[in-house]
Write an enzyme that holds these catalytic residues in place. Structure first.
Site, PDB file in Angstrom:
ATOM      1  N   TYR A   1     -15.733  -3.126   1.159  1.00 28.73           N
ATOM      2  CA  TYR A   1     -16.937  -3.831   1.622  1.00 28.73           C
ATOM      3  C   TYR A   1     -17.281  -5.130   0.897  1.00 28.73           C
ATOM      4  O   TYR A   1     -18.147  -5.869   1.357  1.00 28.73           O
ATOM      5  CB  TYR A   1     -18.136  -2.875   1.577  1.00 28.73           C
ATOM      6  CG  TYR A   1     -17.978  -1.762   2.601  1.00 28.73           C
ATOM      7  CD1 TYR A   1     -18.253  -1.997   3.935  1.00 28.73           C
ATOM      8  CD2 TYR A   1     -17.518  -0.508   2.228  1.00 28.73           C
ATOM      9  CE1 TYR A   1     -18.078  -0.997   4.884  1.00 28.73           C
ATOM     10  CE2 TYR A   1     -17.340   0.503   3.166  1.00 28.73           C
ATOM     11  CZ  TYR A   1     -17.626   0.249   4.494  1.00 28.73           C
ATOM     12  OH  TYR A   1     -17.445   1.230   5.425  1.00 28.73           O
TER      13      TYR A   1
ATOM     14  N   PHE B   1     -24.724   9.432   2.331  1.00 31.62           N
ATOM     15  CA  PHE B   1     -25.223   9.526   3.712  1.00 31.62           C
ATOM     16  C   PHE B   1     -24.218   8.918   4.669  1.00 31.62           C
ATOM     17  O   PHE B   1     -23.247   8.313   4.248  1.00 31.62           O
ATOM     18  CB  PHE B   1     -26.593   8.835   3.854  1.00 31.62           C
ATOM     19  CG  PHE B   1     -26.645   7.447   3.290  1.00 31.62           C
ATOM     20  CD1 PHE B   1     -26.207   6.349   4.029  1.00 31.62           C
ATOM     21  CD2 PHE B   1     -27.096   7.222   1.992  1.00 31.62           C
ATOM     22  CE1 PHE B   1     -26.245   5.071   3.502  1.00 31.62           C
ATOM     23  CE2 PHE B   1     -27.137   5.932   1.457  1.00 31.62           C
ATOM     24  CZ  PHE B   1     -26.702   4.850   2.208  1.00 31.62           C
TER      25      PHE B   1
HETATM   26  C1  LIG Z   1     -11.799   1.409   6.666  1.00 35.94           C
HETATM   27  C2  LIG Z   1     -11.549   1.138   8.151  1.00 35.94           C
HETATM   28  C3  LIG Z   1     -12.871   1.337   8.897  1.00 35.94           C
HETATM   29  C4  LIG Z   1     -11.058  -0.292   8.308  1.00 35.94           C
HETATM   30  O1  LIG Z   1     -10.926  -0.603   9.698  1.00 35.94           O
HETATM   31  P1  LIG Z   1      -9.971  -1.745  10.220  1.00 35.94           P
HETATM   32  O2  LIG Z   1     -10.359  -2.051  11.620  1.00 35.94           O
HETATM   33  O3  LIG Z   1      -8.574  -1.399   9.946  1.00 35.94           O
HETATM   34  O4  LIG Z   1     -10.383  -2.970   9.254  1.00 35.94           O
HETATM   35  P2  LIG Z   1     -10.065  -4.497   9.499  1.00 35.94           P
HETATM   36  O5  LIG Z   1      -8.804  -4.639  10.277  1.00 35.94           O
HETATM   37  O6  LIG Z   1     -11.254  -5.191  10.029  1.00 35.94           O
HETATM   38  O7  LIG Z   1      -9.818  -4.957   7.996  1.00 35.94           O
HETATM   39  C5  LIG Z   1     -10.456  -6.052   7.414  1.00 35.94           C
HETATM   40  C6  LIG Z   1      -9.866  -6.266   6.051  1.00 35.94           C
HETATM   41  O8  LIG Z   1     -10.196  -5.151   5.213  1.00 35.94           O
HETATM   42  C7  LIG Z   1      -9.016  -4.617   4.641  1.00 35.94           C
HETATM   43  N1  LIG Z   1      -9.173  -3.173   4.578  1.00 35.94           N
HETATM   44  C8  LIG Z   1      -9.483  -2.356   5.585  1.00 35.94           C
HETATM   45  N2  LIG Z   1      -9.540  -1.087   5.166  1.00 35.94           N
HETATM   46  C9  LIG Z   1      -9.274  -1.110   3.850  1.00 35.94           C
HETATM   47  C10 LIG Z   1      -9.167  -0.101   2.859  1.00 35.94           C
HETATM   48  N3  LIG Z   1      -9.362   1.192   3.145  1.00 35.94           N
HETATM   49  N4  LIG Z   1      -8.879  -0.482   1.601  1.00 35.94           N
HETATM   50  C11 LIG Z   1      -8.675  -1.787   1.321  1.00 35.94           C
HETATM   51  N5  LIG Z   1      -8.757  -2.786   2.225  1.00 35.94           N
HETATM   52  C12 LIG Z   1      -9.055  -2.437   3.479  1.00 35.94           C
HETATM   53  C13 LIG Z   1      -7.908  -4.996   5.586  1.00 35.94           C
HETATM   54  O9  LIG Z   1      -6.654  -5.014   4.942  1.00 35.94           O
HETATM   55  C14 LIG Z   1      -8.343  -6.368   6.022  1.00 35.94           C
HETATM   56  O10 LIG Z   1      -7.996  -7.310   5.009  1.00 35.94           O
HETATM   57  P3  LIG Z   1      -7.489  -8.790   5.351  1.00 35.94           P
HETATM   58  O11 LIG Z   1      -8.627  -9.434   6.103  1.00 35.94           O
HETATM   59  O12 LIG Z   1      -7.252  -9.386   4.013  1.00 35.94           O
HETATM   60  O13 LIG Z   1      -6.273  -8.615   6.193  1.00 35.94           O
HETATM   61  C15 LIG Z   1     -10.488   2.092   8.737  1.00 35.94           C
HETATM   62  O14 LIG Z   1      -9.288   1.886   8.033  1.00 35.94           O
HETATM   63  C16 LIG Z   1     -10.857   3.553   8.655  1.00 35.94           C
HETATM   64  O15 LIG Z   1     -11.439   4.081   9.593  1.00 35.94           O
HETATM   65  N6  LIG Z   1     -10.526   4.234   7.526  1.00 35.94           N
HETATM   66  C17 LIG Z   1     -10.784   5.641   7.337  1.00 35.94           C
HETATM   67  C18 LIG Z   1     -12.270   5.948   7.335  1.00 35.94           C
HETATM   68  C19 LIG Z   1     -13.013   5.197   6.268  1.00 35.94           C
HETATM   69  O16 LIG Z   1     -12.606   5.107   5.122  1.00 35.94           O
HETATM   70  N7  LIG Z   1     -14.171   4.626   6.679  1.00 35.94           N
HETATM   71  C20 LIG Z   1     -15.063   3.924   5.791  1.00 35.94           C
HETATM   72  C21 LIG Z   1     -16.185   4.869   5.478  1.00 35.94           C
HETATM   73  S1  LIG Z   1     -17.262   4.179   4.254  1.00 35.94           S
END
Ligand SMILES: CC(C)(COP(=O)(O)OP(=O)(O)OC[C@H]1O[C@@H](n2cnc3c(N)ncnc32)[C@H](O)[C@@H]1OP(=O)(O)O)[C@@H](O)C(=O)NCCC(=O)NCCS
Length: 406
Positions: free
Chosen positions: A120, A406
């Protein structure tokens, strides 16, 4: 990053609760089970979904809740349920969802618990509170000692607790920043205690402390686990929440939990970094403390957010703020405050400090010094002396604590 253009991002509909839960469950790898209270707590108008060919493949939600901040309690968008289907990851879906959400929420701040700390920061969020977890060795810790009057401790049913506990949580909000409020429905969910969610532990035990007038002034929510080791009982006590703004209630509740019969270990996941328990036990190292980020915070409206909190000492400082996502936050703001009289206005005056919204977010709850960020160049001091001045003003006597994921 190549953006997928045929993916639509829009507000969720009430009928999409199951689809949103399914995506989040799949993303976080938990089994989605019937959850009537969760359904009632769903705020579709505050949820965004990403769809591909009509199918929900990603979502984020904002919950309407208040949060304690230095000197008060304010509305804070509580962000949760962020998930993207594994088949659609790393194509910018989350970035679109979070970007839109941050531009749309009416609150001046948004908060969340991050599954992974790397996610984030890119959106201007920063860890604003540290959480501490304990794995206490009960044989070594040296629990607090002191008298416990007959009748001072008792247990409540969930129904009884619903009448007493909200008041104690409100008192806690006056003591520390970072504490989220709970509506009646959210309290019901908090105390719901479904057998499937117990993880092999006992049902939820609600122990309360009563003062001399028989008024409940502190409580703990805990579970036990029966464990027999090679040399006998080695039970585990898991404290899920302990809220006791009164010093006596705090000492007596911990004394009770740390001296539980048959038990060898106690786990607690929501301690503050300056948790008073450190002062009360003989061997603080037996708490086996681990510190990590707990509450992440994002300032969505700098002027309003800075006006919504109080400051530890009188302050007059011009902040030059940058924000890559929310244009209106970029610029110079003069913050002046004395006690509860706080003003934050745009100014053309020269900057005293230059920083981004993320550093402001980190310092917002009073738990992280602005000076910490000057050491890595993330805060620049343009007027000598202004860094110490602003750091002292943004700090708060007690560290922020977030009491629940949460
Ligand atoms: C985390 C999550 C929501 C990211 O969704 P996504 O659509 O793949 O994210 P984006 O493609 O918009 O990624 C944006 C950037 O964040 C990075 N990023 C995304 N997830 C990441 C992670 N878990 N750790 C590190 N970096 C991450 C991407 O590499 C990308 O970086 P870049 O712009 O330098 O290429 C998804 O991977 C997911 O559902 N993960 C499992 C559930 C989870 O952890 N949810 C968060 C709960 S707090």
């Amino acid at each position: 990053m190549p953006y997928v253009t045929d993916i639509e991002v829009r507000t969720a509909q009430a009928s999409e609760y199951d689809a949103v839960q399914a995506v989040f469950g799949a993303a976080m790898m938990f089994e989605v089970t019937p959850d009537e209270l969760g359904r009632q707590l769903f705020e579709p108008e505050r949820a965004l979904v990403a769809t591909d060919g009509g199918e929900v493949i990603g979502s984020t939600r904002a919950l309407t809740r208040d949060l304690s901040v230095p000197g008060g309690v304010v509305a804070a968008a509580h962000v949760t349920g962020v998930g993207v289907k594994s088949t659609h990851r790393r194509r910018g879906v989350m970035s679109r969802l979070i970007g839109q959400q941050l531009r749309e929420v009416p609150e001046a701040i948004a908060v969340l618990w991050a599954s992974e700390p790397a996610i984030y920061g890119r959106f201007g969020y920063a860890a604003a509170a540290w959480g501490t977890s304990y794995e206490v060795d009960l044989h070594r810790v040296g629990p607090p000692t002191g008298p416990i009057r007959p009748g001072e401790l008792g247990e409540l049913s969930a129904d009884e607790a619903l009448k007493e506990l909200p008041r104690i949580l409100s008192l806690m909000q006056q003591l520390r920043p970072g504490v989220s409020d709970r509506s009646e429905l959210r309290w019901q969910k908090h105390l719901e205690d479904k057998p499937d969610d117990r993880g092999g532990r006992t049902a939820l035990r609600i122990v309360v402390h009563r003062d001399e007038t028989d008024t409940v002034d502190g409580y703990a929510l805990w579970r036990g686990k029966m464990v027999w080791g090679p040399t006998g009982p080695a039970y585990e006590v898991n404290v899920e929440e302990l809220v006791a703004p009164s010093p006596t209630a705090y000492r007596v509740l911990w004394q009770h939990l740390l001296t539980m019969d048959l038990s060898a270990k106690l786990g607690y996941g929501y301690a503050a970094v300056d948790e008073p328990l450190l002062q009360l036990v003989k061997t603080p190292t037996a708490l086996d403390r681990r510190v990590s980020e707990s509450l992440w915070l994002r300032i969505t409206d700098v002027r309003r957010a800075l006006q919504e909190r109080e400051y530890a000492v009188p302050v007059d400082v011009v902040l030059e703020v940058t924000d890559d996502l929310i244009e209106a936050n970029t610029g110079r703001f003069r913050l002046t405050a004395t006690g509860s009289s706080v003003s934050c206005e745009r100014t053309d005056d020269a900057a005293d400090l230059t920083l981004s919204v993320a550093e402001l977010a980190a310092a917002y709850l009073g738990g992280r010094p602005l000076a910490e960020f000057a050491t890595t160049g993330r805060v620049t001091e343009d007027t000598p002396g202004s860094l110490n001045h602003a750091t002292a003003a943004f700090r708060w006597p007690l560290a922020p604590v977030s009491l629940e994921v949460f």
